[in-house]
Design a protein around this motif. Sequence first.
Motif, mmCIF file in Angstrom:
data_model
loop_
_atom_site.group_PDB
_atom_site.id
_atom_site.type_symbol
_atom_site.label_atom_id
_atom_site.label_comp_id
_atom_site.label_asym_id
_atom_site.label_seq_id
_atom_site.Cartn_x
_atom_site.Cartn_y
_atom_site.Cartn_z
ATOM 1 N N ILE A 200 50.480 46.265 57.723
ATOM 2 C CA ILE A 200 49.474 47.311 57.873
ATOM 3 C C ILE A 200 48.303 46.887 57.006
ATOM 4 N N SER A 201 47.108 47.255 57.395
ATOM 5 C CA SER A 201 45.939 46.886 56.592
ATOM 6 C C SER A 201 45.667 47.955 55.533
ATOM 7 N N ALA A 202 44.936 47.552 54.500
ATOM 8 C CA ALA A 202 44.541 48.501 53.460
ATOM 9 C C ALA A 202 43.655 49.597 54.042
ATOM 10 N N ALA A 203 42.813 49.241 55.015
ATOM 11 C CA ALA A 203 41.929 50.230 55.635
ATOM 12 C C ALA A 203 42.738 51.293 56.376
ATOM 13 N N GLN A 204 43.761 50.862 57.117
ATOM 14 C CA GLN A 204 44.584 51.816 57.864
ATOM 15 C C GLN A 204 45.351 52.743 56.928
ATOM 16 N N TYR B 13 37.494 44.881 50.109
ATOM 17 C CA TYR B 13 37.548 43.427 50.248
ATOM 18 C C TYR B 13 38.673 43.081 51.218
ATOM 19 N N GLN B 14 38.317 42.521 52.351
ATOM 20 C CA GLN B 14 39.266 42.124 53.384
ATOM 21 C C GLN B 14 40.233 43.258 53.717
ATOM 22 N N ALA B 15 39.684 44.469 53.787
ATOM 23 C CA ALA B 15 40.524 45.657 53.970
ATOM 24 C C ALA B 15 41.099 45.785 55.369
ATOM 25 N N ASP B 16 40.523 45.058 56.340
ATOM 26 C CA ASP B 16 41.000 45.177 57.719
ATOM 27 C C ASP B 16 42.086 44.161 58.070
ATOM 28 N N GLU B 17 42.472 43.326 57.108
ATOM 29 C CA GLU B 17 43.487 42.300 57.365
ATOM 30 C C GLU B 17 44.888 42.897 57.185
ATOM 31 N N PRO B 18 45.710 42.911 58.243
ATOM 32 C CA PRO B 18 47.076 43.424 58.082
ATOM 33 C C PRO B 18 47.877 42.541 57.120
ATOM 34 N N ARG B 19 48.519 43.172 56.159
ATOM 35 C CA ARG B 19 49.328 42.456 55.176
ATOM 36 C C ARG B 19 50.678 43.156 55.019
ATOM 37 N N ASN B 20 51.599 42.449 54.387
ATOM 38 C CA ASN B 20 52.884 43.054 54.086
ATOM 39 C C ASN B 20 52.674 44.124 53.006
ATOM 40 N N ALA C 174 51.897 45.719 45.986
ATOM 41 C CA ALA C 174 50.955 46.653 46.611
ATOM 42 C C ALA C 174 51.013 47.982 45.869
ATOM 43 N N ILE C 175 49.948 48.752 46.052
ATOM 44 C CA ILE C 175 49.871 50.072 45.443
ATOM 45 C C ILE C 175 48.953 50.923 46.319
ATOM 46 N N ALA C 176 49.287 52.216 46.462
ATOM 47 C CA ALA C 176 48.498 53.075 47.346
ATOM 48 C C ALA C 176 48.648 54.526 46.914
ATOM 49 N N GLY C 177 47.531 55.232 46.846
ATOM 50 C CA GLY C 177 47.603 56.639 46.480
ATOM 51 C C GLY C 177 46.274 57.192 46.024
ATOM 52 N N TYR C 178 46.313 58.060 45.002
ATOM 53 C CA TYR C 178 45.146 58.825 44.597
ATOM 54 C C TYR C 178 44.938 58.738 43.086
ATOM 55 N N MET C 179 43.671 58.790 42.678
ATOM 56 C CA MET C 179 43.310 58.804 41.257
ATOM 57 C C MET C 179 42.289 59.900 40.993
ATOM 58 N N ILE D 236 43.044 54.965 46.693
ATOM 59 C CA ILE D 236 43.174 53.565 46.284
ATOM 60 C C ILE D 236 44.277 52.895 47.073
ATOM 61 N N VAL D 237 43.976 51.745 47.665
ATOM 62 C CA VAL D 237 44.981 50.904 48.325
ATOM 63 C C VAL D 237 44.699 49.464 47.943
ATOM 64 N N MET D 238 45.687 48.801 47.376
ATOM 65 C CA MET D 238 45.572 47.381 47.067
ATOM 66 C C MET D 238 46.814 46.651 47.560
ATOM 67 N N GLN D 239 46.601 45.537 48.234
ATOM 68 C CA GLN D 239 47.695 44.716 48.756
ATOM 69 C C GLN D 239 47.465 43.262 48.369
ATOM 70 N N HIS D 240 48.491 42.639 47.838
ATOM 71 C CA HIS D 240 48.421 41.218 47.507
ATOM 72 C C HIS D 240 49.628 40.516 48.113
ATOM 73 N N ASN D 241 49.379 39.516 48.930
ATOM 74 C CA ASN D 241 50.435 38.682 49.515
ATOM 75 C C ASN D 241 50.185 37.243 49.106
ATOM 76 N N GLY D 242 51.244 36.527 48.796
ATOM 77 C CA GLY D 242 51.077 35.122 48.467
ATOM 78 C C GLY D 242 51.888 34.709 47.258
ATOM 79 N N ARG D 243 51.830 33.458 46.933
ATOM 80 C CA ARG D 243 52.666 32.874 45.885
ATOM 81 C C ARG D 243 52.454 33.526 44.525
ATOM 82 N N ARG D 244 51.216 33.933 44.212
ATOM 83 C CA ARG D 244 50.917 34.493 42.892
ATOM 84 C C ARG D 244 50.778 36.017 42.916
#
Length: 416
Positions: free
Chosen positions: A315-319, A4-11, A374-379, A389-397
């Motif tokens: 960096i994006s989640a995809a990268q 989901y929106q994996a190509d968007e660069p986020r903090n 954010a979280i990134a690694g292996y399961m 697994i890569v998850m990034q959340h930016n924003g107030r919440r």
Amino acid sequence: MLSYQADEPRNPASTMKVLTTWSALKVLGPSWSWNTEAWLRGELEGDVLQGDLVLKGYGDPFLVDETFWQFVRALRTKGIREITGDIIIDGSFFDVPEVDRAAFDNQPTRVYNAQPSALMVNFQSTRFVLSPEVGLDSVKVVVQPPLNELVLDNQLQLVKGRCRREHAKPVILPQKDNRILIKGKFADGCGQRELQRLISFSPGRHAFDAFKSVWNSQGGHLGGGFQAGQVRASDRRFHIHTSRALAEQVRLINKWSNNVMTRQVMLSLGAKQYGAPGTLEKGRLAVMDVLEEQGIPTQGILIENGSGLSRDSRISAAQLGMLLQKIWHDPYMPEMLSSLPLLGQDGTLARRFRKTEQAGRSRLKTGTLNRVTAIAGYMLTRSGKRMVIVMQHNGRRAGSAGRGLQNKVLEWVFEQ
């Protein structure tokens, strides 16, 4: 499986450390180590150095108190008892601009805001050991290294009772009149507690204070004071201390998300690839070189200091996911994998999913800033599948809702 929106660069917050530490493993190699040297400027007559002692650092990220004690002890063991001149600190292997430590989050004394230095002792932190003195109705404070040019203003109030959270974390504030103010309530039930804070604004001065303290405790005598300088061609190298290997230090970095250690590594990487002194720009280029060599698209990636302690890194989640897949198939994968926190068992994930079936089955780098999680690694899933697994959340919440969503996704992936 899910994107989901994996190509968007986020903090990425501290998941940025994956890029820096992996790049170092690829370029420097797991067995890479750092030297810290002692040089003589003057003649050694018996056990007296008639001159100055120069301490030169090359960026060891983990020159902690115990290691530095061994370094100083080696000088005594090799025959020096008295130094008539100064201690000269040579930090020229890095060229890092001075910054305001309060600029990031207005917390200039917190150790995570320490700035890198070629000769960095114990993360530049000052240790405050607090002990209740019930009979005197006071709190004893021991400072290490001693505040040679500062005065400790101990305004701690001893209270009776259990050690609640608000009683174990007093406020420590440097004042403009060369005082270090420590205030708050400290419960007698807390026993002895230790805090570490950034007090000295000069890495060189902090290294000198640490040296002087250890030197004096071992019966050494120092006639001079502190100087900043560089090794000269006429100086004689007297002793070399070699650090822990890079693979060991990467494990410490990623398990506990140590910012200044990561910054030391990136500067060292830059110096290796583009020549000394190590600079931020050289370090950034070196990391980007590794990503390009691994076939990772670098468009949109922005590296500030390599640690993720930044409002601007992207960096994006995809990268990041592509990089994790590359790592999995690399000969150095075991070194990198063992450095990532183990879900529910150690590091920054020790308390997450404890006593559940997921504990011990994921290795994930975490990242947390204000408005970033954010979280990134292996399961390893229940069925035995390996997942990136890569998850990034930016924003107030991001802090509240983001972490909750991460947990739900981790639970779902585990059942796949």
